[in-house]
Design a protein around this motif. Structure first.
Motif, PDB file in Angstrom:
ATOM      1  N   TYR A   1       0.816  -1.214   0.000  1.00 21.48           N
ATOM      2  CA  TYR A   1       0.000   0.000   0.000  1.00 21.48           C
ATOM      3  C   TYR A   1       0.853   1.269   0.000  1.00 21.48           C
ATOM      4  O   TYR A   1       1.980   1.270   0.486  1.00 21.48           O
ATOM      5  CB  TYR A   1      -0.896   0.051   1.247  1.00 21.48           C
ATOM      6  CG  TYR A   1      -1.972  -1.009   1.278  1.00 21.48           C
ATOM      7  CD1 TYR A   1      -3.083  -0.922   0.428  1.00 21.48           C
ATOM      8  CD2 TYR A   1      -1.873  -2.102   2.139  1.00 21.48           C
ATOM      9  CE1 TYR A   1      -4.069  -1.901   0.448  1.00 21.48           C
ATOM     10  CE2 TYR A   1      -2.848  -3.077   2.167  1.00 21.48           C
ATOM     11  CZ  TYR A   1      -3.946  -2.976   1.317  1.00 21.48           C
ATOM     12  OH  TYR A   1      -4.910  -3.946   1.334  1.00 21.48           O
TER      13      TYR A   1
ATOM     14  N   ILE B   1      -5.942  15.121   6.084  1.00 23.87           N
ATOM     15  CA  ILE B   1      -6.640  14.011   5.413  1.00 23.87           C
ATOM     16  C   ILE B   1      -5.627  12.902   5.102  1.00 23.87           C
ATOM     17  O   ILE B   1      -4.504  13.182   4.694  1.00 23.87           O
ATOM     18  CB  ILE B   1      -7.293  14.492   4.091  1.00 23.87           C
ATOM     19  CG1 ILE B   1      -8.271  15.639   4.350  1.00 23.87           C
ATOM     20  CG2 ILE B   1      -7.967  13.344   3.349  1.00 23.87           C
ATOM     21  CD1 ILE B   1      -9.467  15.275   5.207  1.00 23.87           C
TER      22      ILE B   1
ATOM     23  N   LYS C   1      -5.089   8.790   3.273  1.00 27.29           N
ATOM     24  CA  LYS C   1      -5.676   7.841   2.330  1.00 27.29           C
ATOM     25  C   LYS C   1      -4.729   6.671   2.109  1.00 27.29           C
ATOM     26  O   LYS C   1      -3.506   6.854   2.079  1.00 27.29           O
ATOM     27  CB  LYS C   1      -5.964   8.533   0.997  1.00 27.29           C
ATOM     28  CG  LYS C   1      -6.788   7.659   0.059  1.00 27.29           C
ATOM     29  CD  LYS C   1      -7.019   8.320  -1.272  1.00 27.29           C
ATOM     30  CE  LYS C   1      -5.879   8.059  -2.213  1.00 27.29           C
ATOM     31  NZ  LYS C   1      -6.205   8.281  -3.617  1.00 27.29           N
ATOM     32  N   LYS C   2      -5.293   5.476   1.960  1.00 28.96           N
ATOM     33  CA  LYS C   2      -4.497   4.274   1.695  1.00 28.96           C
ATOM     34  C   LYS C   2      -4.927   3.705   0.340  1.00 28.96           C
ATOM     35  O   LYS C   2      -6.109   3.522   0.095  1.00 28.96           O
ATOM     36  CB  LYS C   2      -4.731   3.244   2.808  1.00 28.96           C
ATOM     37  CG  LYS C   2      -3.883   2.000   2.692  1.00 28.96           C
ATOM     38  CD  LYS C   2      -3.904   1.187   3.984  1.00 28.96           C
ATOM     39  CE  LYS C   2      -5.244   0.542   4.232  1.00 28.96           C
ATOM     40  NZ  LYS C   2      -5.234  -0.319   5.434  1.00 28.96           N
ATOM     41  N   THR C   3      -3.945   3.485  -0.546  1.00 28.94           N
ATOM     42  CA  THR C   3      -4.237   2.993  -1.895  1.00 28.94           C
ATOM     43  C   THR C   3      -3.283   1.853  -2.250  1.00 28.94           C
ATOM     44  O   THR C   3      -2.105   1.896  -1.882  1.00 28.94           O
ATOM     45  CB  THR C   3      -4.083   4.132  -2.936  1.00 28.94           C
ATOM     46  OG1 THR C   3      -4.982   5.178  -2.601  1.00 28.94           O
ATOM     47  CG2 THR C   3      -4.382   3.659  -4.345  1.00 28.94           C
TER      48      THR C   3
ATOM     49  N   ILE D   1      -4.382  11.414  -5.563  1.00 27.92           N
ATOM     50  CA  ILE D   1      -5.397  11.675  -4.529  1.00 27.92           C
ATOM     51  C   ILE D   1      -6.254  12.855  -4.987  1.00 27.92           C
ATOM     52  O   ILE D   1      -5.755  13.804  -5.582  1.00 27.92           O
ATOM     53  CB  ILE D   1      -4.740  11.983  -3.151  1.00 27.92           C
ATOM     54  CG1 ILE D   1      -5.799  12.168  -2.055  1.00 27.92           C
ATOM     55  CG2 ILE D   1      -3.808  13.170  -3.225  1.00 27.92           C
ATOM     56  CD1 ILE D   1      -5.236  12.266  -0.638  1.00 27.92           C
TER      57      ILE D   1
ATOM     58  N   ILE E   1      -8.128   2.952   8.356  1.00 27.68           N
ATOM     59  CA  ILE E   1      -8.347   3.516   7.018  1.00 27.68           C
ATOM     60  C   ILE E   1      -8.567   2.364   6.051  1.00 27.68           C
ATOM     61  O   ILE E   1      -7.692   1.520   5.879  1.00 27.68           O
ATOM     62  CB  ILE E   1      -7.109   4.317   6.535  1.00 27.68           C
ATOM     63  CG1 ILE E   1      -6.601   5.258   7.611  1.00 27.68           C
ATOM     64  CG2 ILE E   1      -7.421   5.071   5.257  1.00 27.68           C
ATOM     65  CD1 ILE E   1      -5.225   5.833   7.307  1.00 27.68           C
TER      66      ILE E   1
ATOM     67  N   MET F   1      -8.616   2.684  -0.662  1.00 28.27           N
ATOM     68  CA  MET F   1      -9.454   3.436  -1.609  1.00 28.27           C
ATOM     69  C   MET F   1      -8.742   3.521  -2.952  1.00 28.27           C
ATOM     70  O   MET F   1      -7.535   3.319  -3.042  1.00 28.27           O
ATOM     71  CB  MET F   1      -9.678   4.867  -1.104  1.00 28.27           C
ATOM     72  CG  MET F   1     -10.382   4.931   0.224  1.00 28.27           C
ATOM     73  SD  MET F   1     -10.554   6.628   0.748  1.00 28.27           S
ATOM     74  CE  MET F   1     -10.948   6.372   2.472  1.00 28.27           C
TER      75      MET F   1
ATOM     76  N   ALA G   1      -9.710   8.821  -5.103  1.00 25.25           N
ATOM     77  CA  ALA G   1     -10.522   9.120  -3.907  1.00 25.25           C
ATOM     78  C   ALA G   1      -9.868  10.215  -3.066  1.00 25.25           C
ATOM     79  O   ALA G   1      -8.673  10.482  -3.176  1.00 25.25           O
ATOM     80  CB  ALA G   1     -10.693   7.854  -3.077  1.00 25.25           C
TER      81      ALA G   1
ATOM     82  N   GLY H   1      -9.968  10.406   0.464  1.00 25.17           N
ATOM     83  CA  GLY H   1      -9.424   9.988   1.758  1.00 25.17           C
ATOM     84  C   GLY H   1     -10.334  10.359   2.917  1.00 25.17           C
ATOM     85  O   GLY H   1     -11.459  10.861   2.729  1.00 25.17           O
ATOM     86  N   VAL H   2      -9.833  10.134   4.123  1.00 28.61           N
ATOM     87  CA  VAL H   2     -10.614  10.389   5.347  1.00 28.61           C
ATOM     88  C   VAL H   2      -9.802  11.251   6.316  1.00 28.61           C
ATOM     89  O   VAL H   2      -8.594  11.411   6.155  1.00 28.61           O
ATOM     90  CB  VAL H   2     -10.997   9.051   6.036  1.00 28.61           C
ATOM     91  CG1 VAL H   2     -11.971   8.261   5.182  1.00 28.61           C
ATOM     92  CG2 VAL H   2      -9.755   8.216   6.337  1.00 28.61           C
TER      93      VAL H   2
END
Length: 424
Positions: A225, A234, A236-238, A254, A291, A294, A298, A300-301
């Motif tokens: 990842y 923010i 995000k993990k992809t 992102i 997390i 995504m 995306a 993210g959170v």
């Protein structure tokens, strides 16, 4: 022209061309070039009509000389001339490159022809990049002045410094949330004090787009990842596979809100603890499993809830070291045991990691470190100091630490980077 008969008589009386030239120079005070021009003249130029042409040419040349002198004396005029000429060149020749320069498929991989060596890659605030052998910078004692890392334009400074090898692939993530890829050996090598190559010559960056972070990707690495963080907190993990095929114009890494920017990217296995640190000295540690993975585009959170004006300055993985090292803009820094940072739920306000005072200034960076690591600290003058982590004192979370690098009113610390100590 006023002495035309005398000139003709002199030439007719001369036995050789050289004699005629010497006579003209002596009798009429001409230069070698002027005498030769007269000898090269055709007889038709002696007619009345040709005489008028010569006089008109003379006046035209005098005007041209005056115009050129005027341009040389006036910088604004000179720049206007350059601008006009450049626009004409652009109009006539600004078509797209028609050939693509690339390595033939199925032949030897260029990486096989290049030794796998330890290197350091620096990228400046204004986007100049270069690679250097990793041992270019020798270790110094803490509190020193450092050595000059590069010669830059006056207001430029080193912003990113990555330690890697020539065989690694580099991912360039921009503040606008895009990603580009280059092989490390494709970065031109430079001397320690050389400015480097403009990154826009290597990557197709857009207006106001700058490199936010560099990532060296090792093909043998099992981590699957990429973890991304923005200055507004923010995360995000992809999946890393989504970044495998990156074309020359880059990919979206992102989706960003209008006032947000990408500040950090890490490679993970999906089960790490993440530490976010803010410029106002706050921090939060939470489990990466909070997390969900995504897609590339995306948004993210939320990773941390920020107070007014606060921004995230760094994202680290807790397993990258046993201590949290923080450095402030006025050159103060310290190490704190990671165990002083309890794991919390994502999106909280976090806990204090540094006691900010007027003498320390705000935080510029944070890294997870071990005793055997070394740090590079860079100031706004492009001066760089290399320190052993074991020389930096251990303090509790709510302290200010010690002076690591001398600063003054005009020169502040702008960036820090971790490197591994070389084997004895």
């Amino acid at each position: 022209l006023d002495n035309i008969d005398a000139v003709i008589s002199l030439i007719r009386a001369s036995k050789t061309t050289q004699e005629a030239k010497a006579g003209l120079i002596e009798k009429f005070g001409l230069t070698d070039i002027q005498a030769q021009a007269i000898l090269d003249m055709r007889l038709q130029r002696l007619t009345g009509l040709e005489r008028d042409k010569i006089e008109a040419e003379y006046e035209e040349l005098i005007k041209k000389i005056n115009r050129l002198k005027e341009i040389l004396a006036n910088e604004r005029l000179l720049l206007n001339v350059i601008k006009e000429e450049m626009l004409i060149i652009k109009e006539n020749y600004a078509d797209e490159r028609r050939t693509e320069i690339r390595h033939a498929e199925g032949e030897i991989d260029m990486r096989d022809l290049i030794d796998d060596e330890e290197i350091a890659i620096t990228l400046t605030h204004f986007g100049y990049i270069k690679r250097l052998p990793a041992d270019t910078y020798k270790s110094q004692k803490r509190g020193g002045r450092g050595i000059s890392a590069l010669t830059t334009r006056e207001e430029d400074f080193v912003k990113h410094l990555v330690s890697t090898t020539t065989h690694s692939r580099l991912l360039f993530f921009t503040n606008k949330g895009r990603v580009f890829r280059l092989n490390a050996y494709e970065i031109p090598e430079g001397k320690r004090q050389a400015k480097g190559t403009a990154i826009v010559n290597l990557l197709q960056l857009g207006p106001n787009e700058k490199i936010a972070t560099l990532l060296a990707i090792d093909e043998k690495d099992d981590n699957k990842y990429l973890l991304l963080a923005t200055k507004n907190g923010i995360v995000k993990k992809t999946n890393r596979e989504e970044f495998k095929n990156i074309n020359k114009s880059g990919l979206i890494a992102i989706g960003l809100r209008e006032d947000d920017e990408l500040i950090g990217v890490k490679v993970t296995d999906g089960n790490k603890d993440i530490l976010l640190v803010t410029k106002e000295g706050m921090s939060i540690r939470f489990d990466e499993n909070d997390i969900r993975p995504m897609g590339r585009t995306a948004m993210g959170v939320k990773g941390i809830t920020l107070s007014n004006e606060d921004k995230v300055v760094s994202m680290s993985l807790c397993e990258e070291g046993t201590d949290v090292l923080v450095v402030s803009e006025n050159g103060f820094g310290k190490r704190t045991d990671i165990n002083e940072y309890r794991t919390q739920i994502r999106a909280g306000k976090g806990i204090k990691t540094y006691n900010i005072a007027e003498k320390t200034g705000k935080l510029v960076g944070a890294e997870m470190v071990n005793e055997d690591d070394e740090m590079m600290i860079i100031n706004s003058d492009g001066v760089l100091i290399r320190l052993r982590v074991n020389e930096i004192s251990l303090f509790g979370r709510v302290t200010s630490g010690v002076k690591l690098m001398k600063t003054d009113d005009e020169v502040n610390v702008v960036s820090i980077s971790k490197i591994k100590m070389e084997e004895e």
